[in-house]
Design a protein around this motif. Sequence first.
Motif, PDB file in Angstrom:
ATOM      1  N   GLN A  46       0.839  -1.203   0.000  1.00  0.00           N
ATOM      2  CA  GLN A  46       0.000   0.000   0.000  1.00  0.00           C
ATOM      3  C   GLN A  46       0.871   1.249   0.000  1.00  0.00           C
ATOM      4  N   ARG A  47       1.909   1.261   0.809  1.00  0.00           N
ATOM      5  CA  ARG A  47       2.805   2.418   0.911  1.00  0.00           C
ATOM      6  C   ARG A  47       3.489   2.689  -0.420  1.00  0.00           C
ATOM      7  N   LYS A  48       3.938   1.630  -1.081  1.00  0.00           N
ATOM      8  CA  LYS A  48       4.626   1.778  -2.348  1.00  0.00           C
ATOM      9  C   LYS A  48       3.704   2.290  -3.454  1.00  0.00           C
ATOM     10  N   PHE A  49       2.426   1.887  -3.397  1.00  0.00           N
ATOM     11  CA  PHE A  49       1.517   2.217  -4.490  1.00  0.00           C
ATOM     12  C   PHE A  49       0.892   3.603  -4.368  1.00  0.00           C
ATOM     13  N   LYS A  50       0.759   4.141  -3.170  1.00  0.00           N
ATOM     14  CA  LYS A  50       0.002   5.386  -2.986  1.00  0.00           C
ATOM     15  C   LYS A  50       0.459   6.520  -3.916  1.00  0.00           C
ATOM     16  N   PRO A  51       1.742   6.903  -3.944  1.00  0.00           N
ATOM     17  CA  PRO A  51       2.148   7.976  -4.865  1.00  0.00           C
ATOM     18  C   PRO A  51       1.903   7.626  -6.333  1.00  0.00           C
ATOM     19  N   LEU A  52       2.112   6.352  -6.693  1.00  0.00           N
ATOM     20  CA  LEU A  52       1.872   5.916  -8.069  1.00  0.00           C
ATOM     21  C   LEU A  52       0.389   6.033  -8.405  1.00  0.00           C
ATOM     22  N   GLY A  53      -0.476   5.644  -7.473  1.00  0.00           N
ATOM     23  CA  GLY A  53      -1.923   5.743  -7.690  1.00  0.00           C
ATOM     24  C   GLY A  53      -2.355   7.186  -7.902  1.00  0.00           C
ATOM     25  N   ASN A  54      -1.822   8.092  -7.093  1.00  0.00           N
ATOM     26  CA  ASN A  54      -2.161   9.515  -7.242  1.00  0.00           C
ATOM     27  C   ASN A  54      -1.703  10.043  -8.604  1.00  0.00           C
ATOM     28  N   TYR A  55      -0.530   9.624  -9.015  1.00  0.00           N
ATOM     29  CA  TYR A  55       0.025  10.033 -10.313  1.00  0.00           C
ATOM     30  C   TYR A  55      -0.847   9.521 -11.463  1.00  0.00           C
ATOM     31  N   LEU A  56      -1.235   8.247 -11.398  1.00  0.00           N
ATOM     32  CA  LEU A  56      -2.059   7.666 -12.462  1.00  0.00           C
ATOM     33  C   LEU A  56      -3.426   8.336 -12.543  1.00  0.00           C
ATOM     34  N   GLU A  57      -3.993   8.703 -11.393  1.00  0.00           N
ATOM     35  CA  GLU A  57      -5.283   9.400 -11.402  1.00  0.00           C
ATOM     36  C   GLU A  57      -5.202  10.694 -12.207  1.00  0.00           C
ATOM     37  N   LYS A  58      -4.112  11.433 -12.021  1.00  0.00           N
ATOM     38  CA  LYS A  58      -3.935  12.697 -12.742  1.00  0.00           C
ATOM     39  C   LYS A  58      -3.726  12.447 -14.235  1.00  0.00           C
ATOM     40  N   LYS A  59      -2.942  11.447 -14.558  1.00  0.00           N
ATOM     41  CA  LYS A  59      -2.623  11.170 -15.956  1.00  0.00           C
ATOM     42  C   LYS A  59      -3.800  10.558 -16.720  1.00  0.00           C
ATOM     43  N   LEU A  60      -4.602   9.736 -16.044  1.00  0.00           N
ATOM     44  CA  LEU A  60      -5.696   9.028 -16.710  1.00  0.00           C
ATOM     45  C   LEU A  60      -7.023   9.763 -16.614  1.00  0.00           C
ATOM     46  N   GLY A  61      -7.138  10.662 -15.639  1.00  0.00           N
ATOM     47  CA  GLY A  61      -8.397  11.372 -15.445  1.00  0.00           C
ATOM     48  C   GLY A  61      -9.492  10.475 -14.911  1.00  0.00           C
ATOM     49  N   MET A  62      -9.113   9.488 -14.117  1.00  0.00           N
ATOM     50  CA  MET A  62     -10.094   8.585 -13.501  1.00  0.00           C
ATOM     51  C   MET A  62      -9.599   8.165 -12.123  1.00  0.00           C
ATOM     52  N   LYS A  63     -10.522   7.659 -11.315  1.00  0.00           N
ATOM     53  CA  LYS A  63     -10.168   7.197  -9.978  1.00  0.00           C
ATOM     54  C   LYS A  63      -9.367   5.906 -10.084  1.00  0.00           C
ATOM     55  N   VAL A  64      -8.348   5.785  -9.241  1.00  0.00           N
ATOM     56  CA  VAL A  64      -7.518   4.577  -9.208  1.00  0.00           C
ATOM     57  C   VAL A  64      -7.617   3.973  -7.811  1.00  0.00           C
ATOM     58  N   GLU A  65      -8.067   2.738  -7.744  1.00  0.00           N
ATOM     59  CA  GLU A  65      -8.249   2.049  -6.454  1.00  0.00           C
ATOM     60  C   GLU A  65      -7.300   0.864  -6.361  1.00  0.00           C
ATOM     61  N   PHE A  66      -6.558   0.794  -5.261  1.00  0.00           N
ATOM     62  CA  PHE A  66      -5.670  -0.345  -5.032  1.00  0.00           C
ATOM     63  C   PHE A  66      -6.346  -1.317  -4.069  1.00  0.00           C
ATOM     64  N   THR A  67      -6.473  -2.572  -4.482  1.00  0.00           N
ATOM     65  CA  THR A  67      -7.103  -3.605  -3.664  1.00  0.00           C
ATOM     66  C   THR A  67      -6.115  -4.719  -3.384  1.00  0.00           C
ATOM     67  N   PRO A  68      -5.667  -4.889  -2.135  1.00  0.00           N
ATOM     68  CA  PRO A  68      -4.752  -6.000  -1.825  1.00  0.00           C
ATOM     69  C   PRO A  68      -5.444  -7.344  -2.030  1.00  0.00           C
ATOM     70  N   VAL A  69      -4.676  -8.352  -2.383  1.00  0.00           N
ATOM     71  CA  VAL A  69      -5.222  -9.706  -2.508  1.00  0.00           C
ATOM     72  C   VAL A  69      -4.528 -10.616  -1.505  1.00  0.00           C
ATOM     73  N   THR A  70      -5.182 -11.709  -1.179  1.00  0.00           N
ATOM     74  CA  THR A  70      -4.685 -12.601  -0.127  1.00  0.00           C
ATOM     75  C   THR A  70      -3.506 -13.453  -0.572  1.00  0.00           C
ATOM     76  N   ASP A  71      -3.481 -13.825  -1.867  1.00  0.00           N
ATOM     77  CA  ASP A  71      -2.395 -14.677  -2.356  1.00  0.00           C
ATOM     78  C   ASP A  71      -2.195 -14.453  -3.849  1.00  0.00           C
ATOM     79  N   TYR A  72      -1.191 -15.084  -4.395  1.00  0.00           N
ATOM     80  CA  TYR A  72      -0.849 -14.907  -5.807  1.00  0.00           C
ATOM     81  C   TYR A  72      -1.995 -15.351  -6.719  1.00  0.00           C
TER      82      TYR A  72
END
Length: 289
Positions: A46-72
Amino acid sequence: MIRLPKLSLLLASLLTTLTLSTTSLVHAQQVLRVSAIPDEAPTELQRKFKPLGNYLEKKLGMKVEFTPVTDYAASVEGLINNKLDMVWFGGFTFVQANVRSGGKVTPLVQREEDEKFQSVFITTNKSINTLADLKGKNFSFGSESSTSGHLMPRSYLLAAKINPDTDMKRVSFSGAHDATVAAVAGGKVDAGALNISVWEKLVASGKVDPKEVRVFYTTPGYYDYNWSVRSDMNPAVQKKITDAFLALNSNDPEGKEILELQRATRFIPTKASNYTAIEAAARNAGLLK
């Protein structure tokens, strides 16, 4: 009543259809649902993705949601069953997703480092200095579906004429790279294998002492991680995502933060054919049917 020529009516009809189709595609992709294989602790992902998610939202013009998964496996199923739109896969999980979907998963970008990725074998045991020394020892891989924590280490062990299932005393799966380091450092196993990038991060942050836990073997390079999407995603959205990753630059503060968190020099385009060797290794090791 004004009568339009047949050609004008046809053109008007086509224009209306095209406009409606374009509008529906834009409205259909209001949220980009993103996840990643759980090769590290959920809080770290989650920590690693947060800045990337904010960046993608600006570039794509859409909401970006990160959802952790339990396993591969959940990351694979989530993408091919339309519950996720984009996933950070290891090479092996990309292959699994591509095979499971009948070739309907598209890898967009990878880090430059992923062209020649490596795994490291670590130990605290002074009698272990080569792969052959692992015979009769307790050993830990990461997740069963991990490229750098299981598939490729197993592949190189088999190439060295060491079958983990018959030549080692006990083989376990820690579930994640940092967990493998903890198992070796804590004496739960004699040795383990993990992703070189996570190893270097743990050493640099002081979370592991390389004098106590040492690397005794580093594998040759292979293709690994990538960001993948379903092949039926709107091509315009795919291009926007790709362009956003390729535009990341360490010379600006935002790009520098994102690239450092992703442990990347830069992102480059990738393609499915880069992972044919991973698929072959998986089939040879009996991990892909």
